[in-house]
Scaffold this motif. Structure first.
Motif, PDB file in Angstrom:
ATOM      1  N   VAL A  32     -10.921 -76.917 -46.632  1.00  0.00           N
ATOM      2  CA  VAL A  32     -11.998 -75.926 -46.685  1.00  0.00           C
ATOM      3  C   VAL A  32     -11.490 -74.656 -46.019  1.00  0.00           C
ATOM      4  CG1 VAL A  32     -14.347 -75.343 -45.979  1.00  0.00           C
ATOM      5  CG2 VAL A  32     -13.777 -77.705 -46.592  1.00  0.00           C
ATOM      6  N   LEU A  33     -11.607 -73.541 -46.717  1.00  0.00           N
ATOM      7  CA  LEU A  33     -11.188 -72.258 -46.166  1.00  0.00           C
ATOM      8  C   LEU A  33     -12.354 -71.607 -45.435  1.00  0.00           C
ATOM      9  CD1 LEU A  33      -9.058 -69.954 -45.983  1.00  0.00           C
ATOM     10  CD2 LEU A  33     -10.110 -69.019 -48.063  1.00  0.00           C
ATOM     11  N   VAL A  34     -12.111 -71.181 -44.206  1.00  0.00           N
ATOM     12  CA  VAL A  34     -13.102 -70.468 -43.400  1.00  0.00           C
ATOM     13  C   VAL A  34     -12.539 -69.079 -43.147  1.00  0.00           C
ATOM     14  CG1 VAL A  34     -14.449 -70.468 -41.274  1.00  0.00           C
ATOM     15  CG2 VAL A  34     -13.768 -72.648 -42.325  1.00  0.00           C
ATOM     16  N   ALA A  35     -13.183 -68.062 -43.715  1.00  0.00           N
ATOM     17  CA  ALA A  35     -12.639 -66.704 -43.666  1.00  0.00           C
ATOM     18  C   ALA A  35     -13.798 -65.712 -43.778  1.00  0.00           C
ATOM     19  CB  ALA A  35     -11.637 -66.500 -44.810  1.00  0.00           C
ATOM     20  N   PRO A  36     -13.551 -64.417 -43.550  1.00  0.00           N
ATOM     21  CA  PRO A  36     -14.615 -63.425 -43.696  1.00  0.00           C
ATOM     22  C   PRO A  36     -15.325 -63.536 -45.040  1.00  0.00           C
ATOM     23  CG  PRO A  36     -12.744 -62.416 -42.618  1.00  0.00           C
ATOM     24  CD  PRO A  36     -12.312 -63.802 -43.026  1.00  0.00           C
ATOM     25  N   ARG A  37     -16.613 -63.306 -45.013  1.00  0.00           N
ATOM     26  CA  ARG A  37     -17.452 -63.533 -46.193  1.00  0.00           C
ATOM     27  C   ARG A  37     -16.992 -62.722 -47.391  1.00  0.00           C
ATOM     28  NH1 ARG A  37     -21.038 -63.295 -41.752  1.00  0.00           N
ATOM     29  NH2 ARG A  37     -21.869 -65.364 -41.260  1.00  0.00           N
ATOM     30  N   ARG A  38     -16.375 -61.587 -47.129  1.00  0.00           N
ATOM     31  CA  ARG A  38     -15.944 -60.728 -48.246  1.00  0.00           C
ATOM     32  C   ARG A  38     -14.926 -61.411 -49.146  1.00  0.00           C
ATOM     33  NH1 ARG A  38     -13.546 -55.473 -45.990  1.00  0.00           N
ATOM     34  NH2 ARG A  38     -15.101 -55.749 -44.372  1.00  0.00           N
TER      35      ARG A  38
END
Length: 419
Positions: A32-38
């Motif tokens: 699962v990638l967790v990164a800025p919503r953009r």
């Protein structure tokens, strides 16, 4: 194995993690990638499960605070940045825990350091934390200086090692923020609590450097826990990314290979002036050009019969068809140009960009870097002309980089760590 991949920053910080998530899933693991919503749409386009967090410092780029203002030493910009950073960082930390606490069965946390939450979230979950970096930012070495400072290569080993003390600045700036975050998680204070190189038991954490060993050989004085895997390329960086923007293929076919000029996420203080310098340099060199305007680093209203302007272009498709790549020295663009086997001209703004510019020059695939503060049409034209003699070295480097399997190495390492 289920991996939670935490990253923060620009697209260059996120894209390698998208590539890693895909490689893990293709190998039968969960990621699962967790990164800025953009970057949610970007991740989902590659069928990578995504959880969004706050932009953190990236928000400053959207609110009239160009990186160039800070880099050029403006006191007001630096004070404003210092005031806003703790609050932005706190929001990122809390978002990371909100996501992690809702994900069942996590076996390993993979993080890029600047996201901040990785080691603490991993400690709370009772799983290992792995530091994954596109540049050698944390592990001290005598082989080269800390990339966060604009220092020349070739310094004595002790001086190089001492330069890595610069990484303590982040711990000093955000120490109290991290202490509060740990307290909110019910974690005790511990020695080295802000050091991502240390596990909770005091041992050394695993560090994966997503860099080509052809570009940056692994230093002999690194601990066994630090490795250089090779680049983590996302070859189809967008759906349909094998297609060039409308009109670009025709432009490429109409004449000699052009120079590509693009400064990525760097906007500088006067993009219009920078564009005038670039266009004059291209004219003086007698070349055609493709301008990648990115996030506004170059003016988009300059297209002509010899200049093609595009906001974004697929580097793996375009770079093999250009004569040289003029760029800001971001780790991702440097990697793409190296893999394409093209000579480079690096025009750095800040941070690790001068480091990569000097590294490319030492490898013989670029002239000495031309800093943005000293960018002139005559100087840039001369640098572009010098790339002609560097083509054989660049092509040789490209062949060696393309033969590597960086993602496969990383996947094997993570599988072993999570057992």
């Amino acid at each position: 194995m289920k991996a939670l991949l935490l990253t923060l920053g620009t697209r260059g910080d996120v894209q390698p993690f998208v590539a890693l998530a895909r490689a893990l899933r293709q190998a039968g693991h969960d990621a699962v990638l967790v990164a800025p919503r953009r970057f949610g749409e970007f991740a989902r386009a590659h069928e990578v499960p995504f959880a969004g967090i706050a932009d953190g410092p990236m928000a400053l780029l959207d609110n009239g605070s160009p990186v160039g203002d800070v880099a050029d030493g403006g006191l007001r910009a630096k004070l404003a940045l210092a005031r806003r950073m703790p609050g932005l960082f706190t929001e990122v930390l809390r978002d990371c825990w909100t996501v992690a606490s809702a994900e069942p069965g996590v076996d390993v946390i993979v993080h890029n350091g600047q996201v901040g939450a990785g080691p603490h979230v991993a400690e709370k979950l009772g799983v290992p934390a792995v530091l994954a970096l596109p540049l050698p930012l944390y592990v001290p070495t005598g082989a080269f200086p800390w990339p966060g400072l604009d220092l020349p290569h070739g310094l004595p080993g002790p001086v190089n090692r001492a330069s890595y003390l610069g990484m303590r600045a982040a711990g000093t700036m955000f120490g109290r923020v991290v202490d509060r975050f740990r307290a909110d998680l019910g974690l005790p204070r511990r020695r080295g609590r802000h050091d991502p190189l240390r596990r909770p038991d005091g041992g050394a954490a695993t560090v994966l450097h997503a860099v080509s060993p052809q570009v940056l050989p692994r230093p002999g004085d690194w601990p066994a826990t630090a490795s250089v895997t090779g680049y983590w390329f996302l070859h189809d960086a967008e759906p349909g990314s094998s297609r060039l923007p409308p009109g670009l293929a025709e432009f490429l076919d109409r004449g000699d290979p052009p120079v590509f000029v693009g400064f990525g996420s760097m906007s500088g203080t006067d993009p219009a002036a920078t564009t005038r310098v670039v266009l004059e340099a291209v004219r003086r060199s007698g070349r055609r050009a493709v301008l990648g305007t990115g996030w506004g680093g170059l003016d988009s209203a300059q297209q002509s019969k010899d200049v093609f302007v595009a906001r974004e272009v697929p580097y793996p498709v375009l770079f093999p068809r250009v004569s040289a790549v003029v760029h800001h020295g971001g780790a991702g663009t440097t990697a793409a140009a190296a893999a394409a086997g093209r000579p480079q001209v690096v025009c750095p703004f800040v941070a690790d960009q001068p480091f990569w510019g000097r590294r490319m020059a030492r490898l013989g695939v670029a002239p000495p870097p031309v800093h943005q503060r000293r960018l002139t049409a005559a100087g840039l034209a001369e640098a572009i002309e010098r790339t002609t003699a560097l083509v054989p070295a660049a092509e040789d480097l490209g062949r060696r980089v393309r033969a590597e399997q960086g993602l496969a190495v990383a996947v094997r390492s993570l599988a072993e760590i999570s057992r």
